[in-house]
Design an enzyme around this catalytic site. Structure first.
Site, PDB file in Angstrom:
ATOM      1  N   SER A  15       0.825  -1.200   0.000  1.00 36.54           N
ATOM      2  CA  SER A  15       0.000   0.000   0.000  1.00 36.54           C
ATOM      3  C   SER A  15       0.867   1.261   0.000  1.00 36.54           C
ATOM      4  CB  SER A  15      -0.889   0.001   1.242  1.00 36.54           C
ATOM      5  OG  SER A  15      -0.077   0.032   2.404  1.00 36.54           O
ATOM      6  N   TYR A  46      -4.201   1.187   3.924  1.00 35.67           N
ATOM      7  CA  TYR A  46      -5.240   0.216   3.603  1.00 35.67           C
ATOM      8  C   TYR A  46      -5.905  -0.330   4.881  1.00 35.67           C
ATOM      9  CZ  TYR A  46      -4.007  -0.554  -1.402  1.00 35.67           C
ATOM     10  OH  TYR A  46      -3.806  -0.435  -2.755  1.00 35.67           O
ATOM     11  N   GLY A  47      -5.134  -0.330   5.973  1.00 34.43           N
ATOM     12  CA  GLY A  47      -5.569  -1.002   7.205  1.00 34.43           C
ATOM     13  C   GLY A  47      -6.981  -0.674   7.657  1.00 34.43           C
ATOM     14  N   CYS A  77       2.445  -6.831   1.569  1.00 33.00           N
ATOM     15  CA  CYS A  77       1.529  -6.070   2.417  1.00 33.00           C
ATOM     16  C   CYS A  77       0.643  -7.094   3.114  1.00 33.00           C
ATOM     17  CB  CYS A  77       0.684  -5.137   1.549  1.00 33.00           C
ATOM     18  SG  CYS A  77      -0.591  -4.241   2.461  1.00 33.00           S
ATOM     19  N   CYS A 190       2.933  -6.188   9.944  1.00 32.50           N
ATOM     20  CA  CYS A 190       2.695  -5.163   8.931  1.00 32.50           C
ATOM     21  C   CYS A 190       4.069  -4.811   8.390  1.00 32.50           C
ATOM     22  CB  CYS A 190       2.043  -3.932   9.559  1.00 32.50           C
ATOM     23  SG  CYS A 190       2.001  -2.498   8.451  1.00 32.50           S
TER      24      CYS A 190
HETATM   25  N1  DGL Z   1       2.339  -2.567   4.831  1.00 39.89           N
HETATM   26  C1  DGL Z   1       0.916  -2.823   4.986  1.00 39.89           C
HETATM   27  C2  DGL Z   1       0.744  -4.110   5.758  1.00 39.89           C
HETATM   28  O1  DGL Z   1       1.679  -4.899   5.795  1.00 39.89           O
HETATM   29  C3  DGL Z   1       0.260  -1.623   5.569  1.00 39.89           C
HETATM   30  C4  DGL Z   1      -1.184  -1.552   5.254  1.00 39.89           C
HETATM   31  C5  DGL Z   1      -1.787  -0.167   5.349  1.00 39.89           C
HETATM   32  O2  DGL Z   1      -1.639   0.579   4.388  1.00 39.89           O
HETATM   33  O3  DGL Z   1      -2.474   0.123   6.348  1.00 39.89           O
HETATM   34  O4  DGL Z   1      -0.288  -4.391   6.300  1.00 39.89           O
END
Ligand code: DGL
Length: 280
Positions: A15, A46-47, A77, A190
């Site tokens: 993301s 995205y979370g 991600c 994450c």
């Molecule tokens: N790096 C994404 C993950 O591993 C982050 C998601 C986000 O954008 O909130 O979940």
């Protein structure tokens, strides 16, 4: 007989800047491979988004990467993996790997007392992807999951350490550290969070192992390339491309922190919007 080879790049998606932690590990482990990275920074985080929206965005990003003629797609991600891995696999004509199983494997290998804490986005925690994946690795492990919604925006803004970052992280981790029975392993569920590893390790102290999915994902990609006989040909220079749907400035800060002077130039990417956003 000479082994076959495949000079096409490995596609890597996140993301935002978080997947760069996986990309760095891929470069370390597989230096001859070409890579193309896409960060959907314009729409991160995205979370907190509904599952259907994350699925739609992830499919749009996957289409963009597939159009770059990649040989493997890594969803670097956790949120996208948790919400959309089967959908992307249905769409793609190349193998697609996620980061949740490699993260679960790393945590199961690290824990001595079978007590694992997982910090992740709200979407990943809600999906229980880690609860299921860690149970698959070892059903006796007790897992406590915690959503930390402020951390991704913090990393996206380039705030990786310092007093403010530390106090935000401490507020999340203290209740997790106080919970009984105590965890001996903290999984960074994450891909943004390894960029906060220094303050996280200071806060949890030396009795808690801090693990993430980057190393085990790179290992899994290496095994996959060997199984497919699809490593890059020896002696050819690798090409490393990085693209974002967002502003390049913060992206560059984090990218330079990880890759130093070798940080690739950042391209702008425009994704085709899908006509229909699936509802949950
Ligand atoms: N790096 C994404 C993950 O591993 C982050 C998601 C986000 O954008 O909130 O979940």
């Amino acid at each position: 007989m000479a082994a076959a080879s495949d000079s096409r790049p490995i596609g890597v998606f996140d993301s935002g800047v978080g997947g760069l932690t996986v990309l760095a590990e891929l470069h370390r482990r597989l230096p001859a491979e070409s890579t193309v990275y896409l960060g959907d920074n314009g729409r991160a985080p995205y979370g907190p988004r509904p599952a259907g929206e994350v699925r739609a965005f992830t499919l749009e990003a996957a289409r963009w990467l597939l159009a770059q003629d990649i040989k493997v797609l890594v969803l670097a991600c956790n949120t996208a993996t948790a919400r959309a891995l089967p959908d992307v696999r249905r769409l793609a004509s190349v193998p697609v790997m996620g980061v949740v199983r490699p993260g679960a494997v790393a945590a199961a290998a690290a824990t001595r007392q079978r007590r694992v804490g997982v910090i992740a986005t709200a979407g990943t925690v809600e999906s229980n992807a880690y609860g299921l994946a860690i149970a698959e690795a070892d059903a006796a492990i007790k897992v406590t999951q915690l959503a930390c919604p402020e951390l991704v925006p913090m990393v996206e803004a380039g705030m990786l350490d310092g007093r403010r970052a530390e106090s935000v992280i401490r507020a999340y981790l203290e209740p997790l550290l106080a919970a009984e029975p105590a965890m001996d392993t903290l999984l960074l569920g994450c891909t943004h969070y390894p960029l906060l590893r220094a303050p996280i390790e200071r806060i949890v102290g030396s009795t808690v192992a801090v693990v993430d999915s980057a190393f085990t994902t790179a290992l899994a990609v290496e095994d996959l390339l060997d199984a497919l006989d699809a490593r890059a040909p020896a002696g050819e220079p690798s090409v490393r491309r990085v693209a974002t749907t967002g502003a390049v400035a913060a992206f560059r800060t984090v990218s330079e922190r990880l890759f130093g002077v070798d940080a690739p130039a950042v391209e702008e990417a425009r994704l085709e919007r899908a006509a229909v956003v699936p509802v949950d």
